[in-house]
Design a protein around this motif. Structure first.
Motif, short mmCIF file in Angstrom:
data_model
loop_
_atom_site.label_atom_id
_atom_site.label_comp_id
_atom_site.label_asym_id
_atom_site.label_seq_id
_atom_site.Cartn_x
_atom_site.Cartn_y
_atom_site.Cartn_z
N PRO A 66 38.93 11.75 13.33
CA PRO A 66 37.61 11.15 13.09
C PRO A 66 37.67 9.93 12.17
O PRO A 66 36.94 8.96 12.37
N THR A 67 38.54 9.99 11.16
CA THR A 67 38.70 8.84 10.26
C THR A 67 39.19 7.63 11.03
O THR A 67 38.70 6.50 10.84
N LEU A 68 40.16 7.86 11.92
CA LEU A 68 40.70 6.76 12.71
C LEU A 68 39.64 6.18 13.64
O LEU A 68 39.52 4.96 13.78
N SER A 69 38.85 7.03 14.25
CA SER A 69 37.80 6.56 15.16
C SER A 69 36.79 5.69 14.41
O SER A 69 36.39 4.62 14.90
N ARG A 70 36.38 6.17 13.21
CA ARG A 70 35.42 5.38 12.45
C ARG A 70 36.02 4.05 12.00
O ARG A 70 35.34 3.02 11.99
N ALA A 71 37.30 4.05 11.63
CA ALA A 71 37.94 2.81 11.15
C ALA A 71 37.98 1.76 12.25
O ALA A 71 37.69 0.58 12.04
N VAL A 72 38.32 2.18 13.47
CA VAL A 72 38.39 1.23 14.58
C VAL A 72 37.00 0.75 14.96
O VAL A 72 36.79 -0.42 15.27
N ALA A 73 36.02 1.67 14.91
CA ALA A 73 34.64 1.26 15.21
C ALA A 73 34.16 0.21 14.21
O ALA A 73 33.49 -0.76 14.58
N ARG A 74 34.50 0.38 12.96
CA ARG A 74 34.09 -0.61 11.96
C ARG A 74 34.86 -1.91 12.11
O ARG A 74 34.34 -2.99 11.82
N LEU A 75 36.10 -1.83 12.57
CA LEU A 75 36.85 -3.06 12.85
C LEU A 75 36.15 -3.85 13.95
O LEU A 75 36.00 -5.08 13.86
N GLU A 76 35.70 -3.15 14.98
CA GLU A 76 34.96 -3.84 16.05
C GLU A 76 33.66 -4.43 15.51
O GLU A 76 33.27 -5.55 15.88
N ALA A 77 33.00 -3.69 14.62
CA ALA A 77 31.75 -4.21 14.04
C ALA A 77 32.03 -5.44 13.18
O ALA A 77 31.28 -6.42 13.20
N ASP A 78 33.14 -5.41 12.43
CA ASP A 78 33.51 -6.55 11.60
C ASP A 78 33.74 -7.79 12.45
O ASP A 78 33.33 -8.90 12.09
N LEU A 79 34.41 -7.60 13.57
CA LEU A 79 34.73 -8.73 14.43
C LEU A 79 33.57 -9.13 15.33
O LEU A 79 33.51 -10.26 15.83
#
Length: 331
Positions: A66-79
């Motif tokens: 779950p931590t990894l999923s949230r991190a990648v989702a936020r990376l997409e949001a950042d970009l």
């Protein structure tokens, strides 16, 4: 609109909460901010991109899925772009995500190489010392010093810079050099310095000069001579001016140069006299005369930055130089 103005106005949207917290309202930041914000998530995204599977990537990275999923989702949001297409338990890279993944892998590889270089440079056995020294110490003194040091530290590497004092001090301040041998010994609050030795200076005259048959001379006897010297800013130039002032005159400068052996050539050509350290190899056409008054010597010292951490090879070489007090230079 210019490219620089465009860069100033560029905005990105980032999520401001931590990776393990709930999504937060996005915040706009200028374009110089993303690197610091995105960097912690790049390795996580690279793992997902390699496997195109969150669970396998989480196992490889040693983080909860779950931590990894949230991190990648936020990376997409950042970009502000979709890097992955979700298909139930699996994912696939979007075209933008595939291009981004290639760049991320290159960046991570460069970081890994940089880390390995940093570790190697700090290794006590094979690390690197960035060391500066004066032009006049290059032909004989420096090779002898490094040879003696490497008898006990055979694997240590050197990045050598041959220059004048003020330039070497600035290079140390910028981080290009670890330490340097210089003259005069500087006095500055951000430096640590130690006097190591002194070196005699000689009056160098053409072989057919009126003083060439002498072994000793008072500097006052050259008050009417033309001098060839190093350019302003060099320690040896300041010392020449100071010694002449002590002898009661201001030197008449005929030529200025950047390298002492060039000055010897100018003296041999009959273009003036010079105050110089002893030559490593005898040059035809000149005579070196001892100066009896004033006392013509220059101090040689080692300098390094105060409160800057040292790697083991740098510390070892500094200790070695300090052990050479009084026996550093010939002549």
């Amino acid at each position: 609109m210019s490219s620089s103005r465009h860069a100033e106005d560029t905005k990105v949207t980032v999520a401001t909460s931590g990776d393990d917290g709930p999504p937060a309202e996005a915040t706009e930041l200028t374009a110089d901010a993303p690197a610091a914000l995105l960097a912690p998530r790049l390795a996580q995204f690279a793992g997902v991109a390699r496997h195109e599977h969150f669970t396998r990537a989480a196992e490889e990275l040693g983080v909860p899925q779950p931590t990894l999923s949230r991190a990648v989702a936020r990376l997409e949001a950042d970009l502000g772009v979709a890097l992955l297409a979700r298909h139930g338990r699996t994912v696939s890279l979007t075209p933008v995500g595939r291009a981004f993944a290639r760049s991320v892998e290159r960046a991570l590889a460069e970081v890994a190489r940089a880390a390995e270089t940093a570790r190697a440079d700090a290794d006590p056995g094979v690390g690197k010392v960035a060391f500066g020294f004066l032009h006049t110490m290059g032909p004989e003194t420096m090779p002898a010093l490094i040879r003696a040091f490497r008898e006990t530290h055979p694997g240590v590497r050197f990045a050598l810079v041959q220059s004048y004092g003020e330039d070497m001090i600035e290079r140390m301040r910028s981080g290009e050099l670890d330490l340097c041998l210089t003259s005069p010994v500087p006095d500055a609050p951000d430096l640590v310095t130690r006097r190591l030795d002194e070196q005699r200076l000689y009056l160098v005259v053409p072989a057919d000069h009126r003083l060439a048959g002498r072994r000793r001379v008072r500097l006052a006897e050259t008050a009417e001579e033309s001098f060839v010297t190093l350019e302003p800013g060099y320690g040896l130039r300041r010392l020449t001016d100071d010694l002449c002032a002590q002898a009661g005159f201001r030197p008449r400068i005929a030529f200025e140069g950047e390298e002492p052996e060039t000055l010897r050539g100018l003296v041999a050509a009959g273009l003036g006299v010079a105050l110089l350290p002893p030559a490593t190899l005898a040059r035809p056409g000149v005579r070196d005369l001892s100066v009896t008054a004033p006392r013509a010597v220059r101090e040689i010292g080692v300098a390094w930055m105060a409160r800057r951490p040292e790697t083991p090879p740098v510390a070892a070489f500094r200790r070695f130089l300090l052990s050479r007090r009084g026996a550093l230079t010939p002549g």
